[in-house]
Design a protein around this motif. Structure first.
Motif, PDB file in Angstrom:
ATOM      1  N   SER A 129     -53.649  49.517 -17.698  1.00  0.00           N
ATOM      2  CA  SER A 129     -52.484  49.468 -16.821  1.00  0.00           C
ATOM      3  C   SER A 129     -52.923  49.531 -15.364  1.00  0.00           C
ATOM      4  O   SER A 129     -53.954  50.117 -15.033  1.00  0.00           O
ATOM      5  CB  SER A 129     -51.531  50.623 -17.132  1.00  0.00           C
ATOM      6  OG  SER A 129     -52.098  51.852 -16.743  1.00  0.00           O
ATOM      7  N   ASN A 173     -51.558  51.220 -13.187  1.00  0.00           N
ATOM      8  CA  ASN A 173     -51.482  52.635 -12.813  1.00  0.00           C
ATOM      9  C   ASN A 173     -52.788  53.346 -13.165  1.00  0.00           C
ATOM     10  O   ASN A 173     -53.324  54.109 -12.356  1.00  0.00           O
ATOM     11  CB  ASN A 173     -50.298  53.292 -13.518  1.00  0.00           C
ATOM     12  CG  ASN A 173     -49.872  54.574 -12.862  1.00  0.00           C
ATOM     13  OD1 ASN A 173     -50.025  54.741 -11.660  1.00  0.00           O
ATOM     14  ND2 ASN A 173     -49.335  55.484 -13.645  1.00  0.00           N
ATOM     15  N   ARG A 197     -51.483  50.882  -6.988  1.00  0.00           N
ATOM     16  CA  ARG A 197     -50.984  50.090  -8.107  1.00  0.00           C
ATOM     17  C   ARG A 197     -50.449  48.743  -7.624  1.00  0.00           C
ATOM     18  O   ARG A 197     -50.661  47.706  -8.245  1.00  0.00           O
ATOM     19  CB  ARG A 197     -49.892  50.881  -8.817  1.00  0.00           C
ATOM     20  CG  ARG A 197     -49.351  50.252 -10.048  1.00  0.00           C
ATOM     21  CD  ARG A 197     -48.317  51.159 -10.665  1.00  0.00           C
ATOM     22  NE  ARG A 197     -47.287  51.443  -9.666  1.00  0.00           N
ATOM     23  CZ  ARG A 197     -46.003  51.199  -9.832  1.00  0.00           C
ATOM     24  NH1 ARG A 197     -45.580  50.681 -10.953  1.00  0.00           N
ATOM     25  NH2 ARG A 197     -45.142  51.471  -8.884  1.00  0.00           N
ATOM     26  N   ASP A 198     -49.760  48.753  -6.486  1.00  0.00           N
ATOM     27  CA  ASP A 198     -49.217  47.515  -5.927  1.00  0.00           C
ATOM     28  C   ASP A 198     -50.322  46.546  -5.507  1.00  0.00           C
ATOM     29  O   ASP A 198     -50.191  45.342  -5.679  1.00  0.00           O
ATOM     30  CB  ASP A 198     -48.310  47.809  -4.730  1.00  0.00           C
ATOM     31  CG  ASP A 198     -47.026  48.508  -5.130  1.00  0.00           C
ATOM     32  OD1 ASP A 198     -46.634  48.400  -6.312  1.00  0.00           O
ATOM     33  OD2 ASP A 198     -46.423  49.160  -4.261  1.00  0.00           O
ATOM     34  N   ALA A 203     -51.686  44.942  -8.606  1.00  0.00           N
ATOM     35  CA  ALA A 203     -50.750  43.909  -9.060  1.00  0.00           C
ATOM     36  C   ALA A 203     -50.893  42.654  -8.205  1.00  0.00           C
ATOM     37  O   ALA A 203     -50.852  41.531  -8.722  1.00  0.00           O
ATOM     38  CB  ALA A 203     -49.317  44.439  -8.999  1.00  0.00           C
ATOM     39  N   ARG A 247     -51.713  38.831  -9.296  1.00  0.00           N
ATOM     40  CA  ARG A 247     -50.870  37.681  -8.923  1.00  0.00           C
ATOM     41  C   ARG A 247     -51.671  36.620  -8.187  1.00  0.00           C
ATOM     42  O   ARG A 247     -51.451  35.426  -8.375  1.00  0.00           O
ATOM     43  CB  ARG A 247     -49.704  38.140  -8.040  1.00  0.00           C
ATOM     44  CG  ARG A 247     -48.572  38.804  -8.777  1.00  0.00           C
ATOM     45  CD  ARG A 247     -47.339  38.960  -7.899  1.00  0.00           C
ATOM     46  NE  ARG A 247     -47.596  39.703  -6.670  1.00  0.00           N
ATOM     47  CZ  ARG A 247     -47.554  41.023  -6.551  1.00  0.00           C
ATOM     48  NH1 ARG A 247     -47.278  41.774  -7.597  1.00  0.00           N
ATOM     49  NH2 ARG A 247     -47.785  41.602  -5.392  1.00  0.00           N
ATOM     50  N   ARG A 273     -48.686  40.463 -16.952  1.00  0.00           N
ATOM     51  CA  ARG A 273     -47.493  41.255 -16.669  1.00  0.00           C
ATOM     52  C   ARG A 273     -46.716  41.417 -17.972  1.00  0.00           C
ATOM     53  O   ARG A 273     -46.383  40.449 -18.637  1.00  0.00           O
ATOM     54  CB  ARG A 273     -46.633  40.572 -15.619  1.00  0.00           C
ATOM     55  CG  ARG A 273     -45.501  41.449 -15.164  1.00  0.00           C
ATOM     56  CD  ARG A 273     -44.823  40.885 -13.950  1.00  0.00           C
ATOM     57  NE  ARG A 273     -43.792  41.810 -13.537  1.00  0.00           N
ATOM     58  CZ  ARG A 273     -43.037  41.626 -12.503  1.00  0.00           C
ATOM     59  NH1 ARG A 273     -43.190  40.553 -11.750  1.00  0.00           N
ATOM     60  NH2 ARG A 273     -42.129  42.507 -12.181  1.00  0.00           N
ATOM     61  N   GLY A 332     -43.305  43.058 -19.057  1.00  0.00           N
ATOM     62  CA  GLY A 332     -42.095  43.667 -18.497  1.00  0.00           C
ATOM     63  C   GLY A 332     -42.272  43.819 -16.999  1.00  0.00           C
ATOM     64  O   GLY A 332     -42.565  42.856 -16.296  1.00  0.00           O
ATOM     65  N   LYS A 333     -42.138  45.028 -16.528  1.00  0.00           N
ATOM     66  CA  LYS A 333     -42.314  45.308 -15.099  1.00  0.00           C
ATOM     67  C   LYS A 333     -43.721  45.806 -14.770  1.00  0.00           C
ATOM     68  O   LYS A 333     -44.050  46.008 -13.616  1.00  0.00           O
ATOM     69  CB  LYS A 333     -41.310  46.371 -14.640  1.00  0.00           C
ATOM     70  CG  LYS A 333     -39.880  45.906 -14.668  1.00  0.00           C
ATOM     71  CD  LYS A 333     -38.970  47.006 -14.154  1.00  0.00           C
ATOM     72  CE  LYS A 333     -37.518  46.548 -14.150  1.00  0.00           C
ATOM     73  NZ  LYS A 333     -36.632  47.585 -13.630  1.00  0.00           N
ATOM     74  N   ASN A 334     -44.539  45.988 -15.788  1.00  0.00           N
ATOM     75  CA  ASN A 334     -45.858  46.590 -15.600  1.00  0.00           C
ATOM     76  C   ASN A 334     -46.968  45.551 -15.645  1.00  0.00           C
ATOM     77  O   ASN A 334     -46.939  44.627 -16.445  1.00  0.00           O
ATOM     78  CB  ASN A 334     -46.119  47.644 -16.679  1.00  0.00           C
ATOM     79  CG  ASN A 334     -45.117  48.765 -16.622  1.00  0.00           C
ATOM     80  OD1 ASN A 334     -44.823  49.275 -15.554  1.00  0.00           O
ATOM     81  ND2 ASN A 334     -44.581  49.139 -17.770  1.00  0.00           N
ATOM     82  N   TRP A 335     -47.959  45.740 -14.782  1.00  0.00           N
ATOM     83  CA  TRP A 335     -49.133  44.885 -14.764  1.00  0.00           C
ATOM     84  C   TRP A 335     -50.262  45.555 -15.519  1.00  0.00           C
ATOM     85  O   TRP A 335     -50.468  46.771 -15.423  1.00  0.00           O
ATOM     86  CB  TRP A 335     -49.588  44.623 -13.329  1.00  0.00           C
ATOM     87  CG  TRP A 335     -48.824  43.526 -12.669  1.00  0.00           C
ATOM     88  CD1 TRP A 335     -47.734  43.668 -11.860  1.00  0.00           C
ATOM     89  CD2 TRP A 335     -49.079  42.134 -12.773  1.00  0.00           C
ATOM     90  NE1 TRP A 335     -47.302  42.439 -11.459  1.00  0.00           N
ATOM     91  CE2 TRP A 335     -48.109  41.476 -11.998  1.00  0.00           C
ATOM     92  CE3 TRP A 335     -50.033  41.373 -13.438  1.00  0.00           C
ATOM     93  CZ2 TRP A 335     -48.070  40.096 -11.873  1.00  0.00           C
ATOM     94  CZ3 TRP A 335     -50.001  39.997 -13.311  1.00  0.00           C
ATOM     95  CH2 TRP A 335     -49.023  39.370 -12.531  1.00  0.00           C
TER      96      TRP A 335
END
Length: 91
Positions: A14, A16, A26-27, A30, A34, A42, A44-47
């Motif tokens: 993850s 996180n 974390r951002d 992500a 990307r 990805r 759901g909402k988690n990378w």
């Protein structure tokens, strides 16, 4: 959600978890996913980031930082010695 998943035989951790182990946010992790700088998925909402891809990214980043530091150090030494070796023009 789990802190790791396996996709096509590769381990993904993850963002996180990668964040806490690397000191990156974390951002930012992500964003690396990307932008294609590391392999990530990805869910759901988690990378989730490919663990080996992420480790290679960190090693390469550290190598570049060290290389840049050495280069700047050498450049500064040349500048310093270049300035101290010159004689002021006679008036």
């Amino acid at each position: 959600m789990s802190d790791e998943i396996f996709f096509e035989g590769a381990r993904y951790i993850s963002a996180n978890n990668a964040s806490s182990s690397s000191g990156l946010t974390r951002d930012y992790i992500a964003r690396l996913c990307r932008d294609g700088k590391v392999s990530g998925k990805r869910v759901g909402k988690n990378w989730y980031v490919n663990e080996s891809s992420f480790k290679n990214f960190l090693l390469h980043r550290d190598y570049l930082a060290t290389e840049r530091s050495v280069s700047l150090s050498e450049q500064r030494a040349r500048e310093y010695h270049g300035v101290s070796d010159t004689v002021a023009p006679a008036l």
